[in-house]
Design a protein around this motif. Sequence first.
Motif, PDB file in Angstrom:
ATOM      1  N   THR A   1       5.649  -5.803  -0.252  1.00  0.00           N
ATOM      2  CA  THR A   1       5.673  -4.278  -0.462  1.00  0.00           C
ATOM      3  C   THR A   1       6.001  -3.932  -1.977  1.00  0.00           C
ATOM      4  O   THR A   1       5.537  -3.061  -2.455  1.00  0.00           O
ATOM      5  CB  THR A   1       6.863  -3.824   0.557  1.00  0.00           C
ATOM      6  OG1 THR A   1       6.510  -3.928   1.754  1.00  0.00           O
ATOM      7  CG2 THR A   1       6.790  -2.301   0.328  1.00  0.00           C
TER       8      THR A   1
ATOM      9  N   PHE B   1       2.675  -4.577  -3.917  1.00  0.00           N
ATOM     10  CA  PHE B   1       1.683  -3.593  -3.401  1.00  0.00           C
ATOM     11  C   PHE B   1       2.136  -2.277  -3.926  1.00  0.00           C
ATOM     12  O   PHE B   1       1.118  -1.520  -4.364  1.00  0.00           O
ATOM     13  CB  PHE B   1       1.749  -3.723  -1.841  1.00  0.00           C
ATOM     14  CG  PHE B   1       0.651  -2.682  -1.361  1.00  0.00           C
ATOM     15  CD1 PHE B   1      -0.640  -2.831  -1.577  1.00  0.00           C
ATOM     16  CD2 PHE B   1       1.146  -1.537  -0.569  1.00  0.00           C
ATOM     17  CE1 PHE B   1      -1.417  -1.804  -0.881  1.00  0.00           C
ATOM     18  CE2 PHE B   1       0.360  -0.618   0.052  1.00  0.00           C
ATOM     19  CZ  PHE B   1      -1.013  -0.912  -0.222  1.00  0.00           C
TER      20      PHE B   1
ATOM     21  N   SER C   1      -0.344   5.652   2.099  1.00  0.00           N
ATOM     22  CA  SER C   1      -0.166   4.351   2.146  1.00  0.00           C
ATOM     23  C   SER C   1       1.123   3.852   1.479  1.00  0.00           C
ATOM     24  O   SER C   1       1.839   3.054   1.887  1.00  0.00           O
ATOM     25  CB  SER C   1      -1.307   3.830   1.562  1.00  0.00           C
ATOM     26  OG  SER C   1      -1.031   2.095   1.218  1.00  0.00           O
TER      27      SER C   1
ATOM     28  N   ALA D   1       4.469   2.068   3.110  1.00  0.00           N
ATOM     29  CA  ALA D   1       4.873   0.829   2.535  1.00  0.00           C
ATOM     30  C   ALA D   1       6.514   0.743   2.198  1.00  0.00           C
ATOM     31  O   ALA D   1       7.144   0.026   2.535  1.00  0.00           O
ATOM     32  CB  ALA D   1       3.955   0.370   1.341  1.00  0.00           C
TER      33      ALA D   1
ATOM     34  N   HIS E   1       0.438  -3.495   7.603  1.00  0.00           N
ATOM     35  CA  HIS E   1      -1.288  -3.627   7.665  1.00  0.00           C
ATOM     36  C   HIS E   1      -1.844  -2.088   7.841  1.00  0.00           C
ATOM     37  O   HIS E   1      -2.872  -2.146   7.068  1.00  0.00           O
ATOM     38  CB  HIS E   1      -1.534  -4.232   9.142  1.00  0.00           C
ATOM     39  CG  HIS E   1      -1.022  -5.774   9.170  1.00  0.00           C
ATOM     40  ND1 HIS E   1      -1.405  -6.726  10.017  1.00  0.00           N
ATOM     41  CD2 HIS E   1      -0.416  -6.499   8.224  1.00  0.00           C
ATOM     42  CE1 HIS E   1      -0.842  -7.845   9.654  1.00  0.00           C
ATOM     43  NE2 HIS E   1      -0.275  -7.688   8.583  1.00  0.00           N
TER      44      HIS E   1
ATOM     45  N   LEU F   1      -2.142  -1.013   4.418  1.00  0.00           N
ATOM     46  CA  LEU F   1      -2.990  -1.810   3.616  1.00  0.00           C
ATOM     47  C   LEU F   1      -4.276  -1.295   3.876  1.00  0.00           C
ATOM     48  O   LEU F   1      -5.435  -0.961   3.207  1.00  0.00           O
ATOM     49  CB  LEU F   1      -2.901  -3.387   3.923  1.00  0.00           C
ATOM     50  CG  LEU F   1      -3.772  -4.241   3.003  1.00  0.00           C
ATOM     51  CD1 LEU F   1      -3.169  -3.708   1.670  1.00  0.00           C
ATOM     52  CD2 LEU F   1      -3.635  -5.616   3.508  1.00  0.00           C
TER      53      LEU F   1
END
Length: 222
Positions: free
Chosen positions: A30, A33, A103, A107, A166, A169
């Motif tokens: 995380t 990302f 997103s 996350a 997921h 993502l």
Amino acid sequence: YNMYVKMTEEEDSKMTDRWQKDGDGILIFTGLFAAALAALLTVSVQDLRPNPQDTSAFYLANIYQLLADPNVSRASILATPAQPPPFSPPKSAVWVNLLWFLSLVIALTCALLATMLQQWGRRFVTITHPPRYSRYNTAPIRAFFDNGVKKFHLRGSVERLTALLHLSLFLFFSGLIVFLFNIDHTVFSWVASWIGLAGSVYGCITVMPIFWHDSPYYAPLS
């Protein structure tokens, strides 16, 4: 009681250790990302706000139009728009930022829940196996809280966190496709092809345990 407490100590130690490792993996992924996504958002969010250069260009164009024609009448000057047209962001920019911000929020929520999951594991071990209590008193305490873990499905929380990650993502990939479509079609084609291939593989991994029960592959939605 001695045998029960000894067996549950080993079981609880393995369970909480697994929660710690899964939480660490989620936090590391995380963090990386979210850093990459935040860097892209600093670029895409500019499309949601009016560009000051466009406003300056509007006024300069009006001034140039007036100066270029010395015979322009006063009525023409008054008819010239005094304010630039209202700003309206492109729909593609709205969708890109919507998908990417959603997103990012999901996350970061996963990171928060992963941290809380690690705390819940440590608290469970501390409460169910207090060093100052005898094993005779520890057994019913552990059975009581273990029943709560089963009742509130805490053991499946890691799979649910992974499913949320997921989803985050997938939202990022969707926004990336929209973003690249409006920039360069060659880059869009290659990236979209890879995302489509990866999505197909993910779908196969998800449904494989349904048809092949001995399949070692699985996904959170399997």
